[in-house]
Design an enzyme around this catalytic site. Sequence first.
Site, mmCIF file in Angstrom:
data_model
loop_
_atom_site.group_PDB
_atom_site.id
_atom_site.type_symbol
_atom_site.label_atom_id
_atom_site.label_comp_id
_atom_site.label_asym_id
_atom_site.label_seq_id
_atom_site.Cartn_x
_atom_site.Cartn_y
_atom_site.Cartn_z
ATOM 1 N N GLU A 65 0.837 -1.212 0.000
ATOM 2 C CA GLU A 65 0.000 0.000 0.000
ATOM 3 C C GLU A 65 0.865 1.254 0.000
ATOM 4 O O GLU A 65 0.530 2.253 -0.651
ATOM 5 C CB GLU A 65 -0.928 -0.011 1.218
ATOM 6 C CG GLU A 65 -1.957 1.096 1.225
ATOM 7 C CD GLU A 65 -2.925 0.999 0.069
ATOM 8 O OE1 GLU A 65 -3.139 2.043 -0.600
ATOM 9 O OE2 GLU A 65 -3.449 -0.090 -0.191
ATOM 10 N N GLU A 72 1.236 6.427 -7.213
ATOM 11 C CA GLU A 72 0.176 7.372 -7.530
ATOM 12 C C GLU A 72 0.667 8.816 -7.422
ATOM 13 O O GLU A 72 0.357 9.657 -8.282
ATOM 14 C CB GLU A 72 -1.015 7.154 -6.598
ATOM 15 C CG GLU A 72 -1.763 5.853 -6.854
ATOM 16 C CD GLU A 72 -2.965 5.713 -5.948
ATOM 17 O OE1 GLU A 72 -3.069 6.493 -4.979
ATOM 18 O OE2 GLU A 72 -3.799 4.828 -6.202
#
Length: 225
Positions: A65, A72
């Site tokens: 994560e 991103e």
Amino acid sequence: MKRRSIFMSFSDALRGIVHVVRSERNMRIHLLLGLLVVIFAAALGVGRLELVGLMLTIGLVLVAELFNTVVEEVVDLITPDYHPLAGTIKNIAAGAVLVAACTAAAVGYLVFIDYLLRLDELLWRSQLPLEYLVVLILGAVIFTVLGWQASARRRGRPSLHTAVAFALAVIIGEVSRGLPVVAGFALALLVGQSRLEGKMHNLWEVTAGALLGSGLALIFLRLFY
């Protein structure tokens, strides 16, 4: 270039983790689930090697994560406008998180299945008196209603999809045992998660739906079967 101390390096790393926790809801969900898994494992008294496996897979999901968030952020920095390749890169990073989560789920299943089956025999199969069952359900409903008041302004209501999913899971638990029971509740949890992810209901509404469906199914089964 100025040489950085070990303390400053740890401080920067912690700031990065805190940033991801604050900005990414999925990271908060992973942390909460990881904490619940560790507490559950400690309560069941799992072995040291099993606990090591759980800790490694939890860490794998959290690291995935973190890297997903890095990808991103970098993509948004390089191409703030929409680009098909940017979307593909983000999808691949999200796929890595999915693979890690599926791996963690598989490890959790292998670790907990025997304990859950024993717990199923001790608790679920025992005939809990109806009056005790009603008290437990009323207590859970009261707890849910108290927390649910926070969403009353937008006229929230219990998630009927979650209620049906948990009612079916409870019915499966009454008529079967073993893997179908685990699969039934896992699917019910996924239904509740989907309602949260789609922002169709908040946490209290999903919880209320789960309690409502489970409670009604249990009362019905105890009264008529």
